[in-house]
Design an enzyme around this catalytic site. Structure first.
Site, PDB file in Angstrom:
ATOM      1  N   CYS A  81     -59.913 -64.074  50.872  1.00  0.00           N
ATOM      2  CA  CYS A  81     -60.090 -64.228  49.427  1.00  0.00           C
ATOM      3  C   CYS A  81     -59.453 -65.536  48.972  1.00  0.00           C
ATOM      4  CB  CYS A  81     -59.477 -63.052  48.676  1.00  0.00           C
ATOM      5  SG  CYS A  81     -59.739 -63.164  46.890  1.00  0.00           S
TER       6      CYS A  81
ATOM      7  N   CYS B   1     -57.307 -65.265  45.586  1.00  0.00           N
ATOM      8  CA  CYS B   1     -55.983 -64.645  45.740  1.00  0.00           C
ATOM      9  C   CYS B   1     -55.067 -65.504  46.602  1.00  0.00           C
ATOM     10  CB  CYS B   1     -56.116 -63.246  46.337  1.00  0.00           C
ATOM     11  SG  CYS B   1     -56.934 -62.059  45.225  1.00  0.00           S
TER      12      CYS B   1
END
Length: 177
Positions: A130, A133
């Protein structure tokens, strides 16, 4: 020595990972809690039972039970967040302002200091792929005074633990043939 069990189980083609995981467990770039929590969080993120059980066994010699719970909590909350934030990114601007609507209280009270939990969240986000993130947690770490070298050490833990899990899974399938 559970890391030794993992190293012994690795096939010849994964010799680099055997050496890498041995080196990482002796790293001085991170403190003991950061390092062993990173190993636990990464192991949980691989979803490999053997890797998690072997790393947990040895990590308990280095971590409090509260820190073990926090590392596992990091892997769990980031599993959810990594899926949701990747999806929001892929869905585009139409979804940017949609309410997230999921509980993540552990981030506010993880049971370890903020920078340590952020490091573990960075490790898990690297494994789960991700970008949002990973960048957000790395930026928070920098703001908290964690060095780029320390962040990179966490990323190295993520990569090596993932590689160890992959090799052991491949060998499990291979031996079942």
């Amino acid at each position: 020595m559970s890391i030794e069990n993992l190293k012994s189980a690795l096939p010849a083609y994964a010799k680099d990972q055997k050496l890498n995981i041995g080196s990482l467990t002796r790293s001085t770039e991170l403190n003991e809690e950061q390092l062993w929590g990173s190993l636990v969080a990464a192991a949980a993120a691989t979803r490999n039972d053997l890797v998690l059980s072997e790393i947990l066994e040895e990590a308990r010699e280095h971590l409090s039970e509260e820190a073990v719970d926090a590392a596992l909590g990091s892997a769990t909350v980031m599993a959810m967040n990594n899926v949701a934030y990747r999806a929001k990114s892929w869905l585009g601007d139409d979804f940017a302002q949609v309410k997230f609507g999921l509980r993540m209280n552990i981030i506010a009270k993880p049971g370890v200091d903020k920078a340590t939990f952020e490091l573990w969240s960075t490790v898990v986000s690297a494994i789960n792929g991700c970008e949002h993130c990973l960048s957000a947690h790395a930026n928070t770490l920098l703001e908290e005074g964690v060095t780029k070298e320390q962040i990179w050490e966490g990323i190295k833990v993520a990569g090596v633990v993932e590689a160890v899990a992959q090799a052991l899974q491949a060998e499990a399938v291979r031996s079942a043939e």
